[in-house]
Design a protein around this motif. Structure first.
Motif, short mmCIF file in Angstrom:
data_model
loop_
_atom_site.label_atom_id
_atom_site.label_comp_id
_atom_site.label_asym_id
_atom_site.label_seq_id
_atom_site.Cartn_x
_atom_site.Cartn_y
_atom_site.Cartn_z
N GLU A 32 47.64 -13.11 -12.38
CA GLU A 32 46.35 -12.47 -13.14
C GLU A 32 45.47 -13.65 -13.49
N PRO A 33 44.27 -13.90 -13.10
CA PRO A 33 43.56 -14.82 -13.42
C PRO A 33 43.11 -14.86 -14.86
N LEU A 34 42.77 -16.08 -15.34
CA LEU A 34 42.55 -16.03 -16.67
C LEU A 34 41.03 -15.37 -16.97
N SER A 35 40.88 -14.64 -18.03
CA SER A 35 39.56 -14.08 -18.23
C SER A 35 38.44 -14.98 -18.58
N HIS A 36 37.00 -14.60 -18.52
CA HIS A 36 36.14 -15.28 -18.88
C HIS A 36 35.98 -15.53 -20.24
N GLU A 37 36.63 -14.82 -21.34
CA GLU A 37 36.73 -14.75 -22.73
C GLU A 37 37.69 -15.86 -23.05
N LEU A 38 38.73 -15.86 -22.42
CA LEU A 38 39.75 -17.01 -22.55
C LEU A 38 39.33 -18.46 -22.06
N GLN B 265 36.84 -24.43 -26.21
CA GLN B 265 36.70 -24.85 -27.80
C GLN B 265 37.91 -25.30 -28.26
N GLY B 266 39.09 -25.42 -27.28
CA GLY B 266 40.32 -25.76 -28.02
C GLY B 266 41.35 -24.82 -28.46
N ASP B 267 40.65 -23.44 -28.23
CA ASP B 267 41.63 -22.54 -28.71
C ASP B 267 42.30 -21.78 -27.32
N TYR B 268 43.66 -22.13 -27.00
CA TYR B 268 44.11 -21.72 -25.70
C TYR B 268 45.92 -21.78 -26.05
#
Length: 251
Positions: free
Chosen positions: A24-30, A36-39
């Motif tokens: 499942e590909p990463l969403s645009h929001e993530l 921004q360094g939030d992952y």
């Protein structure tokens, strides 16, 4: 490419069509959060790789080894890396390209067999990111040798590794039913099991192969942690079934 590798390609592609978690590909929001360094980024099912393992990736050349699917590649790109992905699944590679097109970045996504010589020059990459995938190949030492060849001096390998526990238990993870090593190419009962479960051709590997093999190839182990399946009885009992390792190429 061997016949069992082709069978595993087909299996992964089928799993993706059925909604496989790792397809499942990463969403645009993530993706925007990662910029921004939030992952969170994973080598194993449940524990996110420590950010200290990645450090600053800005401008670094990173290879996602058997890391297709549009999950890790977009995060590594969002963190500033120049990312290449190689994976044997056509659908996993397609997802990488789709996310790159959606987010308007460039990525080299190659469909290839990691059990063979990798299509890269010596000392190309600063980092190799290798989620759990050795279970789909019979021999792992050639993988470690290739990783060392393509890493720059002091380059690092981050790897997710299966410890073999999953292969000794039955489908419901309630009984010990198999001996190790689990190798369907050499054990007809093992082949019968994977065929009945439609799970491709999978293999267990020892600590000597998974971690000792890295050391033998010329890597130095820096850190390690263990993880569970994320679901199922082994997970509920907190029985680890994976390791994650951080290792550096000796400069």
């Amino acid at each position: 490419m061997s016949e069992y590798i082709k069978k595993n390609q087909q299996t992964i592609d089928r799993w993706i069509e059925e909604g496989w978690q790792w397809g499942e590909p990463l969403s645009h929001e993530l993706f925007l959060k990662a910029k921004q360094g939030d992952y969170s980024i994973f080598l194993t099912p449940t524990i996110s790789v420590p950010k200290s393992w990645l450090g600053s990736l800005k401008g670094k050349k990173v290879l996602g080894l058997a890391s297709g699917g549009g999950q890790q590649g977009p995060i590594l790109t969002a963190l500033g890396a120049d990312v290449t992905i190689i994976d044997f699944s056509e659908k996993q590679i397609s997802s990488e390209k789709q996310v790159a097109q959606r987010e308007k970045y460039n990525i080299e996504a190659i469909q290839g067999d990691i059990s063979e010589r990798l299509p890269f020059e010596d000392e190309t990459f600063d980092l190799v990111f290798h989620p759990v995938s050795n279970v789909y190949i019979e021999k792992v030492q050639p993988v470690w040798e290739e990783v060392v060849r393509i890493l720059k001096p002091n380059g690092e390998l981050l790897a997710g590794l299966d410890n073999g526990i999953n292969y000794i238990v039955d489908f419901n993870e309630e009984k010990i039913v198999n001996n190790l090593p689990f190798n369907p190419l050499k054990n007809p009962q093992h082949m019968q099991q994977v065929e009945s479960e439609q799970s491709g051709v999978q293999f267990s590997h020892t600590i000597e192969e998974q971690i000792g093999g890295q050391l033998k190839a010329g890597l130095t182990l820096l850190d390690i942690y263990q993880d569970t399946n994320g679901t199922g009885r082994l997970h509920e009992l907190n029985i680890p079934s994976y390791w994650a390792t951080r290792a550096v190429k000796n400069g």
